[in-house]
Design a protein around this motif. Structure first.
Motif, short mmCIF file in Angstrom:
data_model
loop_
_atom_site.label_atom_id
_atom_site.label_comp_id
_atom_site.label_asym_id
_atom_site.label_seq_id
_atom_site.Cartn_x
_atom_site.Cartn_y
_atom_site.Cartn_z
N SER A 270 -13.43 -41.31 69.26
CA SER A 270 -12.73 -42.30 68.43
C SER A 270 -11.30 -42.50 68.94
O SER A 270 -10.79 -43.63 68.97
CB SER A 270 -12.70 -41.85 66.97
OG SER A 270 -13.99 -41.83 66.42
N LYS B 74 -11.34 -44.70 71.98
CA LYS B 74 -11.51 -46.11 71.58
C LYS B 74 -10.18 -46.70 71.13
O LYS B 74 -9.84 -47.84 71.44
CB LYS B 74 -12.55 -46.22 70.47
CG LYS B 74 -13.98 -46.00 70.93
CD LYS B 74 -14.95 -46.15 69.77
CE LYS B 74 -16.40 -45.92 70.21
NZ LYS B 74 -17.35 -46.02 69.07
N ARG C 39 -8.00 -47.29 74.17
CA ARG C 39 -8.49 -48.46 74.92
C ARG C 39 -8.04 -49.75 74.23
O ARG C 39 -7.60 -50.70 74.89
CB ARG C 39 -10.01 -48.40 75.02
CG ARG C 39 -10.59 -49.37 76.06
CD ARG C 39 -12.11 -49.44 75.96
NE ARG C 39 -12.75 -48.16 76.14
CZ ARG C 39 -13.08 -47.64 77.32
NH1 ARG C 39 -12.79 -48.30 78.43
NH2 ARG C 39 -13.69 -46.47 77.39
#
Length: 216
Positions: free
Chosen positions: A13, A16, A19
């Motif tokens: 998580s 993510k 990113r």
């Protein structure tokens, strides 16, 4: 020290999140995804371990925000086998990420308490950089030159000693500014007389200690 399915899920998580915030290097994201950041936290603070924020570690220092670690690591552009000097060992989290990227890490910490703590702790995690205690603003001249140098504390200016310790083609990442905020700089040593300077976003780091930092 346990690295459970839940912990790995929390790291996914976090990756993510990084990113989405603009970290594009797959190598850096993969490295962040491998380092068990919760090992640096007490069990009672687990929910903080994979949030994208800095957290106090004592001695007036913090474990850096994951985005900051990822940003500096990405701009450093580490290649496997690079000889990397880290100024400001702190918790050791950034050093672990650099080693996951394949760097041969030399790391120096000004604070003796943090130095001893991290020098004893990281090998238990399986990470074994070369540890030094002293004035990081002077670098490590007897071990120079380095392919890359990363400074994880805010400096009032770029220490010339660090530029001298770079290989030709080497890269220095350093946050420069005042005690409140610093601009991230990337300096590439083109030759002995020419440096290419690039400027990035503002960050907020703890002050660099030492003769060429903010004092003792």
């Amino acid at each position: 020290m346990e690295d459970s399915y839940r912990h790995r899920g929390m790291r996914r998580s976090l990756v993510k999140t990084l990113r989405a915030k603009g970290i594009n290097s797959e190598a850096v994201l993969e490295a962040i995804g491998k380092v068990p950041r919760h090992f640096f936290f007490d069990n009672a603070l687990l929910e903080h371990a994979y949030q994208d924020k800095a957290f106090p570690i004592g001695e007036g220092q913090t474990i850096s925000q994951p985005f900051t670690v990822a940003f500096q690591s990405e701009k450093l552009n580490v290649a496997s086998g690079d000889k990397v000097l880290e100024i400001g060992t702190g918790s050791g989290y950034q050093a672990c990420v650099l080693m996951e990227l394949g760097a041969n890490v030399y790391t120096i910490e000004y604070n003796k308490v943090l130095y001893e703590r991290t020098r004893n702790f990281l090998p238990k995690m399986g990470y074994k950089p070369r540890f030094f205690q002293g004035d990081g603003s002077k670098g490590l001249p007897r071990h120079a030159p380095f392919d890359k140098i990363i400074v994880t504390a805010g400096a009032p200016s770029v220490p010339e000693s660090l530029i001298r310790q770079l290989n030709i083609g080497g890269v220095l990442i350093i946050p420069v500014g005042d005690n409140e905020k610093q601009k991230m700089l990337r300096l590439t040593k083109i030759d002995e007389k020419k440096i290419r300077k690039e400027e990035f976003d503002y960050f907020s780091f703890v002050p660099l200690k030492g003769e060429e930092g903010w004092g003792r």
